[in-house]
Design a protein around this motif. Structure first.
Motif, mmCIF file in Angstrom:
data_model
loop_
_atom_site.group_PDB
_atom_site.id
_atom_site.type_symbol
_atom_site.label_atom_id
_atom_site.label_comp_id
_atom_site.label_asym_id
_atom_site.label_seq_id
_atom_site.Cartn_x
_atom_site.Cartn_y
_atom_site.Cartn_z
ATOM 1 N N PRO A 120 0.834 -1.215 0.000
ATOM 2 C CA PRO A 120 0.000 0.000 0.000
ATOM 3 C C PRO A 120 0.860 1.253 0.000
ATOM 4 C CG PRO A 120 -0.071 -1.083 2.147
ATOM 5 C CD PRO A 120 0.679 -1.995 1.235
ATOM 6 N N LEU A 121 0.332 2.264 -0.658
ATOM 7 C CA LEU A 121 0.994 3.557 -0.726
ATOM 8 C C LEU A 121 0.770 4.317 0.570
ATOM 9 C CD1 LEU A 121 2.196 5.895 -2.576
ATOM 10 C CD2 LEU A 121 -0.168 6.477 -3.095
ATOM 11 N N TRP A 122 -0.461 4.285 1.024
ATOM 12 C CA TRP A 122 -0.860 5.108 2.153
ATOM 13 C C TRP A 122 -1.786 4.296 3.042
ATOM 14 C CZ3 TRP A 122 1.964 9.344 1.255
ATOM 15 C CH2 TRP A 122 1.886 10.402 2.194
ATOM 16 N N ASN A 123 -1.949 4.768 4.292
ATOM 17 C CA ASN A 123 -2.863 4.090 5.201
ATOM 18 C C ASN A 123 -3.570 5.124 6.058
ATOM 19 O OD1 ASN A 123 -3.126 3.152 8.244
ATOM 20 N ND2 ASN A 123 -3.465 1.354 6.964
ATOM 21 N N ILE A 124 -4.855 4.975 6.186
ATOM 22 C CA ILE A 124 -5.611 5.847 7.091
ATOM 23 C C ILE A 124 -6.281 4.968 8.133
ATOM 24 C CG2 ILE A 124 -7.481 7.539 7.290
ATOM 25 C CD1 ILE A 124 -6.949 8.385 4.446
ATOM 26 N N GLN A 125 -6.026 5.287 9.400
ATOM 27 C CA GLN A 125 -6.653 4.531 10.487
ATOM 28 C C GLN A 125 -7.597 5.419 11.253
ATOM 29 O OE1 GLN A 125 -3.705 2.717 13.005
ATOM 30 N NE2 GLN A 125 -3.814 0.810 11.848
ATOM 31 N N LEU A 126 -8.752 4.857 11.603
ATOM 32 C CA LEU A 126 -9.742 5.588 12.381
ATOM 33 C C LEU A 126 -9.955 4.853 13.691
ATOM 34 C CD1 LEU A 126 -12.193 6.096 9.396
ATOM 35 C CD2 LEU A 126 -10.805 7.889 10.440
ATOM 36 N N GLY A 127 -9.484 5.471 14.766
ATOM 37 C CA GLY A 127 -9.659 4.866 16.084
ATOM 38 C C GLY A 127 -10.617 5.705 16.895
ATOM 39 N N ALA A 128 -11.390 5.060 17.747
ATOM 40 C CA ALA A 128 -12.340 5.772 18.593
ATOM 41 C C ALA A 128 -12.497 4.949 19.867
ATOM 42 C CB ALA A 128 -13.685 5.914 17.880
ATOM 43 N N PRO A 129 -13.082 5.559 20.904
ATOM 44 C CA PRO A 129 -13.246 4.772 22.139
ATOM 45 C C PRO A 129 -13.888 3.410 21.863
ATOM 46 C CG PRO A 129 -13.884 7.036 22.516
ATOM 47 C CD PRO A 129 -13.572 6.926 21.052
ATOM 48 N N GLN A 130 -14.935 3.400 21.016
ATOM 49 C CA GLN A 130 -15.602 2.120 20.760
ATOM 50 C C GLN A 130 -14.922 1.311 19.647
ATOM 51 O OE1 GLN A 130 -16.498 5.292 20.166
ATOM 52 N NE2 GLN A 130 -18.692 5.275 19.867
ATOM 53 N N TYR A 131 -13.838 1.845 19.120
ATOM 54 C CA TYR A 131 -13.014 1.086 18.162
ATOM 55 C C TYR A 131 -11.572 1.030 18.658
ATOM 56 C CZ TYR A 131 -16.808 0.621 14.890
ATOM 57 O OH TYR A 131 -17.994 0.259 14.307
ATOM 58 N N PRO A 132 -11.358 0.281 19.771
ATOM 59 C CA PRO A 132 -9.995 0.183 20.308
ATOM 60 C C PRO A 132 -9.037 -0.440 19.284
ATOM 61 C CG PRO A 132 -11.457 -1.396 21.395
ATOM 62 C CD PRO A 132 -12.319 -0.502 20.558
ATOM 63 N N ASP A 133 -9.553 -1.369 18.471
ATOM 64 C CA ASP A 133 -8.796 -1.822 17.305
ATOM 65 C C ASP A 133 -9.251 -0.921 16.166
ATOM 66 O OD1 ASP A 133 -7.571 -3.920 18.583
ATOM 67 O OD2 ASP A 133 -9.183 -5.325 18.123
ATOM 68 N N PRO A 134 -8.417 0.053 15.754
ATOM 69 C CA PRO A 134 -8.894 1.051 14.788
ATOM 70 C C PRO A 134 -9.363 0.403 13.480
ATOM 71 C CG PRO A 134 -6.729 1.623 15.651
ATOM 72 C CD PRO A 134 -7.014 0.236 16.104
ATOM 73 N N LEU A 135 -10.331 1.046 12.852
ATOM 74 C CA LEU A 135 -10.706 0.661 11.495
ATOM 75 C C LEU A 135 -9.631 1.241 10.583
ATOM 76 C CD1 LEU A 135 -14.480 1.664 11.702
ATOM 77 C CD2 LEU A 135 -13.559 -0.659 11.698
ATOM 78 N N GLY A 136 -9.250 0.505 9.577
ATOM 79 C CA GLY A 136 -8.156 1.011 8.750
ATOM 80 C C GLY A 136 -8.363 0.733 7.279
ATOM 81 N N MET A 137 -7.890 1.664 6.444
ATOM 82 C CA MET A 137 -7.906 1.391 5.009
ATOM 83 C C MET A 137 -6.509 1.550 4.444
ATOM 84 S SD MET A 137 -10.085 4.600 3.546
ATOM 85 C CE MET A 137 -10.610 5.887 4.640
#
Ligand SMILES: [Cu+2]
Lengths: 202, 655
Positions: free
Chosen positions: A22-39
């Motif tokens: 992958p060229l790039w990665n964006i991770q979205l973490g939140a209190p209810q997503y301790p394992d961040p969602l990632g693309m």
């Protein structure tokens, strides 16, 4: 010129890493997503870090009216980027080989580097535009509509590079292996130029 | 935005203050300064951290199994097994009703006693938990990837299914008979019991790959009460040991009449010998009817199959397979140490703990050192098999487990204590009170070749003043002890669910990485599942209506249905389309004579609704799934039985 020709060739070949990593990665973490969602953003499309991450990012973003993450066929970039990267790698290899045999001078290496830098910047600009569109072109029927202090709709654009807080999500946007190989490859072609020029001068 | 953060901050602050309040209160009440502080540290699992062990506690008369984290004593889950559970819809929804089917019909309640974690080579492997039910004899398997009951097998020709254990490679589980009965059942006078009733001991074969259970054979033992069982391990692998009481074969006022004999027995069963006998064509098929219920995680549904006939073995037909070891005073516990050499019998009316030696037993058998016979089977000479006696240990010994460091720990019901003693010389090393009247105890792996001798949990029958009073009924208490040192140290006291007869513990690391987060929607083979909203629909077949419904944050599809009539049987087949960890949705319908549905991501569950009144009736999501959970609702129009309202369904005006 032999050494610089090899450097130029190897540097150009490293671009091909973008077809694997992958060229790039964006991770979205939140209190209810301790394992961040990632693309993971590849030059040919966007994939979830975990199998269902894209689906879950779309699900969460629906509330604030963000569009779904595009499929490869929905963005021209995912058709053009592989052609550009493949073409530039081939061109670089050609220039490197011709340089190796002394047919082309090191200025060609620099020219390739400048062209690649311009294309890279254009790519980043385009990527940023997409992020901006993704973060601001919102469904008017979104169930959560938030505004900033001046009353303008809130901007959910993830950062191009860095970490940002978007509502309850912490968005982390950083280059990944493919980009590092690209940077390294371009750096090698620059070295190729300088070593080539030193050889030429002496 | 700012407001949201402010509110959130207030919320957090509120929680913090609340917990501070609790802390000061509890530390005020804490009894012993430094001691209490160090005990608190040992059981403190910081917020967000995980416990070191899973503790699985039987629920006794609750029929369920509860999962605790140890050492914190935090309750993690209640797994419904033998009783209906309205919370999860287990035994209520169309998919799981079959799990509670028996040859007596649907039985909504059970009495879950003992449990055992699957083993490989005598060590815990953490794949399944097996357990059993006392009242309607059944055994069950719980899958430790989903923490759900996946199989229940009825044990025919038995009653009071009590002695229960699995062998050290999970080859067999044994299910003994506590209440002897005519075998096969027949109409006869009760006082002719003696010599005529039987105590069948059932061996259930376990498939090593799938965990699937099937009855292999049933040994028709004499009509004693078979109480607890444990398998031989290491050297004694291939044998099963079980305690008996009521060798008097009394049929009335057992509290007196079954306590007359100075000694009852531990029975040693060479199951490998019997297995061989059956494999070579021995045994006799006996008519029997029993239910075998299996839950399929792809179909998200259980099926119940009625089976017929069981292979029975007359024990005297297999010479050398069964021996009786005299053991004082109605023994309960029958525990085998990690090496397989010592068999500890706890005569619950005795003032001693009797320890038999497996090697001495083999020698006595070889020398035919018998003192008599029980219904044609040899009784071994007590003195010849005795390894030693723990003298004056306490009153009412019940159950022993081991720490793997050469020590045994025995509970004493009458004197309410747990006693540590040494296997090498039977010397008592320590004793600590329990609160109160302790039954079983548990050391993680304490029932295997490799115990994890760090903690011990004592499970008590009587609670009295341990907690804030909650009316006449108090939850039973359990105490956690640190057994890593020379002396035991009481660390924690926590309430449990139902009557925990037994528990099994396992290091979390063996289990937790296998725990599933979702069910894959693309593997959902439920007959009425939908894979996306475009497949949702309503179909009528006579007066049966099938609603193929989906749910996803935060709506049902369809959420408006018309054309339902009074007298219809409406099946809501609801699929949770989420593929995100810990996002279940619930489903409830006004007027449904059943429990809610609770559907895990990727799963499908079915609720049967039989509308009795015309009108427009709401349905809604019961599990707070998202910010718009309250909006997750819909309507069903019910028309008179003879109406012509067309069947239609929609979501946001589109069908
Ligand atoms: Cu919901």
């Amino acid at each position: 010129m032999k050494k610089s020709g090899i450097l130029m060739t190897v540097g150009s070949l490293l671009l091909l890493g973008l077809f694997i990593f992958p060229l790039w990665n964006i991770q979205l973490g939140a209190p209810q997503y301790p394992d961040p969602l990632g693309m993971n953003i590849y030059i040919f499309g966007i994939e979830g870090e975990e199998e269902f991450d894209i689906q879950n990012i779309d699900g969460v973003n629906k509330y604030i009216g963000m569009k779904k993450i595009p499929k490869p066929e929905e963005m021209w970039e995912f058709e053009v980027f592989p052609l550009v990267i493949g073409g530039m790698a081939a061109l670089g290899v050609l220039v490197g080989i011709l340089g190796f045999f002394g047919i082309l001078g090191p200025n060609w290496f620099l020219a390739w580097f400048i062209l690649m830098s311009i294309l890279g910047l254009l790519g980043m600009y385009d990527f940023n535009n997409w992020l901006l569109d993704y973060g601001t072109d919102l469904d008017p029927n979104a169930v959560i509509k938030l505004t900033d202090e001046e009353g303008n709709p809130l901007n959910y654009k993830p950062p191009l590079w860095g970490t940002d807080q978007i509502l309850n999500f912490e968005a982390k946007s950083y280059p990944r292996t493919g980009a590092y190989l690209l940077f390294l490859g371009m750096f090698l072609t620059l070295i190729a130029f300088f070593t080539g020029r030193r050889v030429e001068k002496s | 935005m700012k407001h949201i953060f402010k509110f959130a901050a207030l919320g957090v602050l509120g929680l913090f203050m609340q917990s501070c309040g609790n802390n000061t209160e509890s530390s005020k009440q804490g009894s012993g300064g430094l001691m209490a502080a160090s005990a608190a540290e040992k059981v403190y699992v910081a917020p967000g951290e995980h416990d070191e062990y899973y503790g699985f506690f039987s629920g006794g008369f609750s029929g369920q199994l509860s999962v605790y984290g140890l050492p914190s004593g935090r309750m993690l889950k209640v797994i419904p097994v033998f009783s209906q559970d309205a919370e999860k819809g287990y035994g209520y929804n169309e998919e799981t009703k079959a799990m509670l089917n028996t040859s007596y019909g649907f039985v909504p309640w059970g009495d879950l006693h003992h449990l055992d974690i699957s083993q490989t080579n005598g060590e815990l492997d953490g794949r399944w938990i097996f357990t059993h039910e006392n009242n309607t004899p059944r055994v069950a398997r719980i899958d430790l990837t989903t923490f759900e009951t996946v199989e229940i097998l009825e044990i025919p020709n038995s009653a009071g299914n009590h002695s229960f254990a699995i062998t050290e490679n999970t080859e067999y589980l044994v299910a003994g008979t506590r209440f002897s009965i005519p075998s096969p059942q027949k109409d006869m006078t009760i006082d002719e019991m003696k010599g005529n009733f039987k105590g069948p001991m059932t061996f259930v074969k376990v498939d090593q790959e799938t965990g699937g259970m099937e009855i292999a054979f049933q040994v028709i033992m004499p009509g004693f009460s078979f109480d607890l069982a444990h398998p031989g391990r290491a050297a004694s692998h291939g044998w099963m040991f079980a305690t008996t009481y009521n060798s008097e074969e009394a049929n009335t006022l057992l509290e007196v009449n079954a306590s007359q004999n100075d000694k009852d027995y531990i029975v040693a069963v060479n199951w490998k010998k019997i297995e061989e006998y059956v494999n070579n064509g021995g045994g006799e098929m006996m008519p029997a009817e029993y239910a075998h219920n299996v839950f399929d995680h792809h179909k998200h549904s259980a099926t119940s199959t009625m089976k017929e006939g069981i292979m029975t073995v007359n024990p005297t037909d297999v010479p050398g397979a069964i021996y009786f070891l005299p053991t004082p005073k109605s023994p309960h516990g029958c525990d085998v140490d990690p090496t397989g050499e010592y068999i500890v019998g706890s005569g619950k009316l005795a003032a001693q703990v009797t320890v038999h030696s497996f090697s001495k037993m083999l020698k006595a058998i070889e020398e035919e050192n018998f003192i008599g016979e029980v219904y044609g089977m040899p009784v071994l000479n007590y003195d010849a098999v005795l390894a030693g006696i723990v003298e004056e240990p306490g009153l009412g010994p019940l159950h022993t487990e081991f720490d793997g460091k050469g020590n045994a720990y025995t509970t004493f019901f009458i004197s309410s204590e747990v006693v540590k003693w040494r296997l090498s010389d039977f010397e008592i090393l320590d004793r600590k009170p329990t609160y109160y009247s302790v039954g079983h105890l548990m050391i993680p792996g304490g029932n295997s070749q490799k115990p994890f001798g760090e903690y011990l949990v004592a499970m008590n029958k009587i609670t009295k003043d341990r907690y804030l009073p909650t009316g006449p009924e108090m939850n039973h208490s359990a105490q956690l002890y640190d057994i890593s040192g020379e002396k035991m140290e009481l660390l924690l006291d926590f309430p449990t669910i139902g009557e925990p007869h037994y528990a099994a513990g396992i290091p979390a690391d063996i289990v937790k990485q296998n725990s599933k987060k979702i069910f894959r929607l693309d593997e959902n083979e439920h007959k009425y599942a939908v894979k996306n909203e475009s497949e949702t629909r309503v179909e009528r077949d006579g007066n049966e209506v099938h609603v193929y419904m989906s749910m996803v944050r935060s709506h049902f599809a369809p959420d408006n249905i018309e054309g339902i009539k009074v007298g219809d049987k409406v099946y809501f087949h609801v699929t949770n389309l989420e593929q995100d960890f810990d996002v279940p949705h619930g489903f409830a319908m006004i007027g449904a004579n059943t429990a809610e549905l609770l559907v895990m991501p990727g799963g499908t569950k079915t609720l049967l609704w039989e509308p009795k009144k015309e009108g427009v009736w709401p349905l809604y999501c019961t599990d707070f799934c998202s910010a718009l959970h309250q909006e997750m609702q819909g309507y069903v129009r019910v028309s008179p039985a003879n109406s012509n309202v067309e069947l239609k369904w929609s979501l946001d005006g589109e069908s």
